[in-house]
Design an enzyme around this catalytic site. Sequence first.
Site, PDB file in Angstrom:
ATOM      1  N   LYS A 199      -7.004   2.688  -2.082  1.00 49.09           N
ATOM      2  CA  LYS A 199      -7.585   3.581  -1.088  1.00 49.09           C
ATOM      3  C   LYS A 199      -8.344   4.681  -1.801  1.00 49.09           C
ATOM      4  CE  LYS A 199      -6.347   5.773   3.284  1.00 49.09           C
ATOM      5  NZ  LYS A 199      -5.295   5.892   4.291  1.00 49.09           N
TER       6      LYS A 199
ATOM      7  N   GLU B 260      -3.115  -2.979  -2.376  1.00 44.69           N
ATOM      8  CA  GLU B 260      -4.234  -2.382  -1.630  1.00 44.69           C
ATOM      9  C   GLU B 260      -4.557  -0.977  -2.120  1.00 44.69           C
ATOM     10  OE1 GLU B 260      -3.400  -2.002   2.547  1.00 44.69           O
ATOM     11  OE2 GLU B 260      -5.376  -1.175   3.018  1.00 44.69           O
TER      12      GLU B 260
ATOM     13  N   HIS C 206      -8.673  -6.329   4.564  1.00 46.55           N
ATOM     14  CA  HIS C 206      -8.172  -5.625   5.742  1.00 46.55           C
ATOM     15  C   HIS C 206      -9.383  -5.295   6.587  1.00 46.55           C
ATOM     16  CE1 HIS C 206      -3.825  -4.063   4.986  1.00 46.55           C
ATOM     17  NE2 HIS C 206      -3.905  -5.366   5.140  1.00 46.55           N
TER      18      HIS C 206
ATOM     19  N   ASP D 142      -9.583  -2.999   1.830  1.00 47.40           N
ATOM     20  CA  ASP D 142      -9.611  -2.498   3.213  1.00 47.40           C
ATOM     21  C   ASP D 142     -11.000  -1.921   3.459  1.00 47.40           C
ATOM     22  OD1 ASP D 142      -9.459  -0.523   5.379  1.00 47.40           O
ATOM     23  OD2 ASP D 142      -7.316  -0.943   5.400  1.00 47.40           O
TER      24      ASP D 142
ATOM     25  N   HIS E 299     -11.616   1.809   3.070  1.00 54.26           N
ATOM     26  CA  HIS E 299     -11.060   2.493   1.900  1.00 54.26           C
ATOM     27  C   HIS E 299     -12.046   2.724   0.766  1.00 54.26           C
ATOM     28  CE1 HIS E 299      -6.541   1.700   2.884  1.00 54.26           C
ATOM     29  NE2 HIS E 299      -7.222   2.205   3.886  1.00 54.26           N
TER      30      HIS E 299
ATOM     31  N   ASP F 182     -11.741   6.935   6.885  1.00 53.84           N
ATOM     32  CA  ASP F 182     -10.885   5.763   7.109  1.00 53.84           C
ATOM     33  C   ASP F 182     -10.185   5.905   8.446  1.00 53.84           C
ATOM     34  OD1 ASP F 182      -9.229   3.498   6.704  1.00 53.84           O
ATOM     35  OD2 ASP F 182      -7.639   4.808   5.949  1.00 53.84           O
TER      36      ASP F 182
ATOM     37  N   ASP G   9      -9.805   3.799  11.013  1.00 58.31           N
ATOM     38  CA  ASP G   9      -9.126   2.662  11.629  1.00 58.31           C
ATOM     39  C   ASP G   9      -9.556   2.410  13.069  1.00 58.31           C
ATOM     40  OD1 ASP G   9      -7.168   1.710   9.477  1.00 58.31           O
ATOM     41  OD2 ASP G   9      -6.804   3.855   9.527  1.00 58.31           O
TER      42      ASP G   9
ATOM     43  N   TRP H 142       0.867  -1.193   0.000  1.00 60.99           N
ATOM     44  CA  TRP H 142       0.000   0.000   0.000  1.00 60.99           C
ATOM     45  C   TRP H 142       0.896   1.234   0.000  1.00 60.99           C
ATOM     46  CZ3 TRP H 142      -0.151   3.979   3.647  1.00 60.99           C
ATOM     47  CH2 TRP H 142      -1.084   4.977   3.348  1.00 60.99           C
TER      48      TRP H 142
ATOM     49  N   ASP I 253      -6.696  -4.554  10.403  1.00 60.92           N
ATOM     50  CA  ASP I 253      -5.978  -3.300  10.139  1.00 60.92           C
ATOM     51  C   ASP I 253      -6.689  -2.123  10.789  1.00 60.92           C
ATOM     52  OD1 ASP I 253      -4.299  -1.349   9.255  1.00 60.92           O
ATOM     53  OD2 ASP I 253      -5.042  -1.324   7.196  1.00 60.92           O
TER      54      ASP I 253
HETATM   55  C1  RNT Z   1      -3.479   2.527   5.001  1.00 64.77           C
HETATM   56  C2  RNT Z   1      -3.667   1.088   4.698  1.00 64.77           C
HETATM   57  C3  RNT Z   1      -2.556   0.197   5.155  1.00 64.77           C
HETATM   58  C4  RNT Z   1      -2.059   0.560   6.539  1.00 64.77           C
HETATM   59  C5  RNT Z   1      -1.088  -0.416   7.121  1.00 64.77           C
HETATM   60  C6  RNT Z   1      -0.368   0.171   8.273  1.00 64.77           C
HETATM   61  O1  RNT Z   1      -4.581   3.278   4.738  1.00 64.77           O
HETATM   62  O2  RNT Z   1      -4.874   0.640   5.224  1.00 64.77           O
HETATM   63  O3  RNT Z   1      -2.954  -1.116   5.072  1.00 64.77           O
HETATM   64  O4  RNT Z   1      -3.109   0.698   7.434  1.00 64.77           O
HETATM   65  O5  RNT Z   1      -0.273  -0.896   6.154  1.00 64.77           O
HETATM   66 ZN    ZN Z   2      -5.295  -1.468   5.095  1.00 65.01          ZN
END
Ligand code: RNT
Ligand code: ZN
Length: 420
Positions: free
Chosen positions: A229, A227, A287, A260, A263, A295, A297, A186, A327
């Site tokens: 986003k 990955e 993810h 993810d 994302h 996003d 997390d 990513w 993640d």
């Molecule tokens: C970032 C991505 C990625 C990170 C990690 C730390 O937006 O989601 O996967 O969260 O690699």
């Molecule tokens: Zn991710």
Amino acid sequence: MNTAKIEKTYALAREAYAAQGVDTEKALKKLRAIRLSLHCWQGDDVGGFEKSGSLDGGLAATGNYPGKARNADELRADLDQALAQIPGAHRLNLHAIYAETRGKKVDRDALGPEHFKGWIDWAKARKLGLDFNPTYFSHPLAKDGLTLTHPDKAVRDFWVAHGIACRRIGAAMGRQLGTPSLVNLWIPDGYKDTPADRRAPRDRLRDSLDAIYAPRFSRHLLLDAVESKLFGIGSESYVAGSHEFYMGYAIKNDLILCLDCGHFHPTESVADKISALLQWLDALLVHVSRGVRWDSDHVVTLTDELKAIGHEIVAGGYTDRVHLALDYFDASINRVAAWVIGSRNTLKMMLGALLEPAAVLARAEKAGDFTARLALQEEFKLLPLGAVWDYYCLKQGVPVGSAWLDAVRRYETDTLSRRG
Ligand code: RNT
Ligand code: ZN
């Protein structure tokens, strides 16, 4: 709850599921085979051990809960604590910034498997597989917010070398641990404001990726994922590695695509993408994350979106083709608890899907009886999943119900609270 009670409640639950044609023992056997990849970066707010500055790349871990791991030994000890509360056998997901270089400065293009020996030994002793990620942020050459798309070829070359180095590391981990390492790429590259040229960065990204994926490795050692986003902090208007970009790249180059959960547009369903993409791809990486408005997390909770993903994986017959990796990074609560909560929820999501009377629902749908489909979907939501989950935890030798929190609290008092 005592053992006899848990078993008695389970026996009743088993009957309730059997009445709908579901064998709970079979479901538990399948659950035991599911390996989650736990993200090392929850343990220290994506800090890593380079100590070269603060987190960037549009990522942010908010909060300052005390007790964060300060080095690899602390991080491993914290992971041991978390793993002891999570039923089943799992994997660990590392980032390149978690290299152990014994105080020596080793730049990212020069990293090798030897810098992960501590992790490999730790994983071997616990029979854990390792997954890996190149780190394209928190580095002087990523300060512009551009890495593999940077207009300066020297910068791109550095990051291409990093990507190749990480794939070599992954393959070495795969060889030493006897299970392929999934290496996920990513990058943060994008623009805060409207680009004048959306094409050139994507042309450069394609060429950089072609160079990174040129060296061939056996799939017994290494699996490659990319990955996408939608946007990041500071890249609100344009992200070179968008969903369409990587979907096309993964299909064309036979890579794994990483979805993810944070994302995509907030109302877009990641669950719905699974059976669409798996028409064209061998495998997906999810993810498992939880975006809240953006996003963000957040720690994974047992939401409808998450349950929909589980349903799609199981009902589609894709348990072998969808890799699950956590993640998120929450610095506002006990970090070990954050791992445990998200992991246990992801497993509950998979158990719920494995216990779903899918055949009954599919039959109604096939017969065009959408009344029954809806009625039964809603009735099945209250089947006694919790009783089966408790029994599973008991059999796996991990705390049942919220008892795990007592263990994590003890660790906090004895260990985390003593960290400076
Ligand atoms: C970032 C991505 C990625 C990170 C990690 C730390 O937006 O989601 O996967 O969260 O690699
Ligand atoms: Zn991710």
